[in-house]
Scaffold this motif. Structure first.
Motif, mmCIF file in Angstrom:
data_model
loop_
_atom_site.group_PDB
_atom_site.id
_atom_site.type_symbol
_atom_site.label_atom_id
_atom_site.label_comp_id
_atom_site.label_asym_id
_atom_site.label_seq_id
_atom_site.Cartn_x
_atom_site.Cartn_y
_atom_site.Cartn_z
ATOM 1 N N PHE A 14 0.901 -1.159 0.000
ATOM 2 C CA PHE A 14 0.000 0.000 0.000
ATOM 3 C C PHE A 14 0.936 1.204 0.000
ATOM 4 O O PHE A 14 1.511 1.520 1.046
ATOM 5 N N VAL A 17 3.951 1.026 2.254
ATOM 6 C CA VAL A 17 3.769 -0.027 3.279
ATOM 7 C C VAL A 17 3.823 -1.400 2.595
ATOM 8 O O VAL A 17 3.019 -1.687 1.702
ATOM 9 N N ALA A 19 2.835 -4.637 3.045
ATOM 10 C CA ALA A 19 1.905 -5.328 3.955
ATOM 11 C C ALA A 19 2.061 -6.843 3.920
ATOM 12 O O ALA A 19 1.953 -7.510 4.952
ATOM 13 N N ASN A 39 -1.860 -7.934 15.403
ATOM 14 C CA ASN A 39 -2.561 -6.853 14.699
ATOM 15 C C ASN A 39 -1.635 -6.238 13.656
ATOM 16 O O ASN A 39 -0.462 -5.975 13.935
ATOM 17 N N GLY A 40 -2.182 -6.036 12.470
ATOM 18 C CA GLY A 40 -1.411 -5.380 11.408
ATOM 19 C C GLY A 40 -0.388 -6.270 10.729
ATOM 20 O O GLY A 40 0.422 -5.800 9.933
ATOM 21 N N ALA A 41 -0.446 -7.592 10.988
ATOM 22 C CA ALA A 41 0.567 -8.507 10.437
ATOM 23 C C ALA A 41 0.388 -8.765 8.942
ATOM 24 O O ALA A 41 1.338 -9.126 8.250
ATOM 25 N N GLY A 42 -0.852 -8.624 8.445
ATOM 26 C CA GLY A 42 -1.090 -8.866 7.018
ATOM 27 C C GLY A 42 -2.127 -9.955 6.739
ATOM 28 O O GLY A 42 -2.275 -10.381 5.596
ATOM 29 N N SER A 44 -5.623 -9.930 6.959
ATOM 30 C CA SER A 44 -6.779 -9.516 6.141
ATOM 31 C C SER A 44 -6.349 -9.173 4.726
ATOM 32 O O SER A 44 -7.058 -9.490 3.761
ATOM 33 N N THR A 45 -5.184 -8.567 4.585
ATOM 34 C CA THR A 45 -4.699 -8.232 3.242
ATOM 35 C C THR A 45 -4.513 -9.518 2.432
ATOM 36 O O THR A 45 -4.894 -9.594 1.261
ATOM 37 N N GLU A 86 -13.878 -9.401 6.426
ATOM 38 C CA GLU A 86 -13.631 -8.614 7.647
ATOM 39 C C GLU A 86 -14.802 -7.668 7.960
ATOM 40 O O GLU A 86 -15.278 -7.595 9.076
ATOM 41 N N HIS A 195 -7.907 -14.384 16.367
ATOM 42 C CA HIS A 195 -7.011 -14.033 17.468
ATOM 43 C C HIS A 195 -7.291 -14.908 18.683
ATOM 44 O O HIS A 195 -6.608 -14.803 19.690
HETATM 45 N N1 ATP Z 1 -6.217 -0.033 2.578
HETATM 46 C C1 ATP Z 1 -5.038 0.125 3.178
HETATM 47 N N2 ATP Z 1 -4.276 1.218 2.949
HETATM 48 C C2 ATP Z 1 -3.065 1.372 3.518
HETATM 49 N N3 ATP Z 1 -2.509 0.468 4.375
HETATM 50 C C3 ATP Z 1 -3.228 -0.635 4.649
HETATM 51 C C4 ATP Z 1 -4.521 -0.863 4.081
HETATM 52 N N4 ATP Z 1 -4.984 -2.049 4.535
HETATM 53 C C5 ATP Z 1 -4.043 -2.539 5.362
HETATM 54 N N5 ATP Z 1 -2.988 -1.694 5.425
HETATM 55 C C6 ATP Z 1 -1.746 -1.905 6.186
HETATM 56 O O1 ATP Z 1 -1.250 -3.194 5.852
HETATM 57 C C7 ATP Z 1 -0.736 -3.835 7.011
HETATM 58 C C8 ATP Z 1 -1.474 -5.159 7.214
HETATM 59 O O2 ATP Z 1 -2.825 -4.887 7.560
HETATM 60 P P1 ATP Z 1 -3.910 -6.060 7.698
HETATM 61 O O3 ATP Z 1 -5.242 -5.407 7.831
HETATM 62 O O4 ATP Z 1 -3.725 -7.039 6.611
HETATM 63 O O5 ATP Z 1 -3.460 -6.713 9.090
HETATM 64 P P2 ATP Z 1 -4.193 -7.830 9.969
HETATM 65 O O6 ATP Z 1 -3.162 -8.868 10.246
HETATM 66 O O7 ATP Z 1 -5.440 -8.270 9.320
HETATM 67 O O8 ATP Z 1 -4.490 -7.019 11.298
HETATM 68 P P3 ATP Z 1 -5.671 -7.159 12.407
HETATM 69 O O9 ATP Z 1 -5.400 -8.421 13.150
HETATM 70 O O10 ATP Z 1 -5.430 -5.954 13.256
HETATM 71 O O11 ATP Z 1 -6.980 -7.130 11.689
HETATM 72 C C9 ATP Z 1 -0.894 -2.844 8.172
HETATM 73 O O12 ATP Z 1 0.319 -2.143 8.293
HETATM 74 C C10 ATP Z 1 -1.998 -1.923 7.697
HETATM 75 O O13 ATP Z 1 -1.865 -0.636 8.262
#
Ligand code: ATP
Length: 273
Positions: A14, A17, A19, A39-42, A44-45, A86, A195
């Motif tokens: 992103f 970033v 991700a 949290n924020g590990a990646g 959902s992406t 999500e 989680h």
């Molecule tokens: N649309 C977006 N625009 C910019 N950065 C993003 C976007 N979506 C996710 N990120 C960034 O990508 C990284 C991974 O986010 P992601 O949502 O995949 O994490 P996650 O493991 O699902 O977290 P959580 O457990 O908190 O839901 C994070 O640094 C987040 O800030």
């Protein structure tokens, strides 16, 4: 070994970033694969790239042996997969029944099958009493249950669930766990983020751990645990241990510091004139 999900060097940026970093997933058919990470590990992406919501920056994906980003294969794959995303993505102004009917029609199901399965799923997930309410009036847990019912309705071969246990009560959590167990027993595959490590430990056959966008572990639950709890192994893998100091003196001291007046002192001073 046949794979339900395979990725090679899957990557997503992103802007600046990074991700998801060159992730190689191997998810066997018939497995209940828990995808874990802080949290924020990646997580959902990754799930969004697997389910066609986000375009990968680079890398390859194969679902049930086909490429979801190939226009020719995409519709066939969508017919065979169910997703609880999500953000749940329900329609506010439809009732549960209407939403399930809409979903079923999107999967080209006939109306009598939709009606029959909707009835069963709504009863199983204790939504029958609110089935004629608009989903905008639902609690978070009720929305989650409806999204799960919609994902199961077409009887898919592969299920993607992003945090299905978050916000649902203990009874529903049990029902979902039992449903997933039946689902994989017949040979279908579940890819689930959560989680709630106690639940993952109880239901998953395989686990992948992502930290900082990188897949740091991928193995069977049995091999990962080996004499320790999933929580301990998870914390080790994501680089957090018990040794990390929590240094918040004000929190340890409690709300009333030594020497500060207590409520009884203040009361005995009488009213402020
Ligand atoms: N649309 C977006 N625009 C910019 N950065 C993003 C976007 N979506 C996710 N990120 C960034 O990508 C990284 C991974 O986010 P992601 O949502 O995949 O994490 P996650 O493991 O699902 O977290 P959580 O457990 O908190 O839901 C994070 O640094 C987040 O800030």
């Amino acid at each position: 070994m046949t794979l339900a999900i395979e990725t090679k060097q899957l990557t997503r940026y992103f802007d600046d970033v990074h991700a998801v970093k060159s992730v190689d997933l191997s998810v066997q058919r018939g497995s209940l694969y828990g995808f874990l990470g802080p949290n924020g590990a990646g997580k959902s992406t990754t799930i969004k790239m697997l389910t066609g919501i986000l375009v990968p920056s680079s890398g390859e994906i194969s679902l049930l042996g086909k490429n979801p980003w190939n226009r020719h294969d995409a519709i066939e794959i969508k017919q065979q997969t169910g997703v609880v995303p999500e953000n749940l993505a329900l329609f506010d102004n439809l009732t549960a029944r209407e939403y399930l009917t809409f979903t079923g029609r999107m999967y080209s199901m006939d109306l009598s099958t939709i009606r029959e399965r909707s009835e069963e799923l709504l009863n199983l997930l204790s939504l029958e009493k609110v089935e004629s309410k608009l989903t905008v009036e639902y609690s978070h847990g009720m929305k989650k249950k409806l999204a799960l019912a919609a994902a199961l309705l077409p009887n898919p071969d592969l299920l993607f669930l992003d945090e299905p246990f978050e916000g649902v009560d203990a009874v529903t959590s049990r029902v979902i766990r039992d449903l997933l167990a039946i689902y994989v027993r017949r040979g279908s595959t579940v890819f689930v983020t959560s989680h709630v490590l106690e639940i993952v430990e109880r239901i998953c056959t395989h686990v992948g751990i992502i930290a900082n966008g990188q897949l740091v572990e991928q193995t069977s639950l049995e091999d990962l645990r080996r004499g320790s709890s999933l929580e301990e192994r998870f914390l080790e893998k994501v680089g957090q241990t018990d040794d990390e100091n929590i240094n918040l003196a004000w929190l340890e001291d409690g709300p009333i510091r030594a020497g500060a007046p207590t409520i009884t002192d203040v009361a005995s001073e009488g009213p402020v004139s």
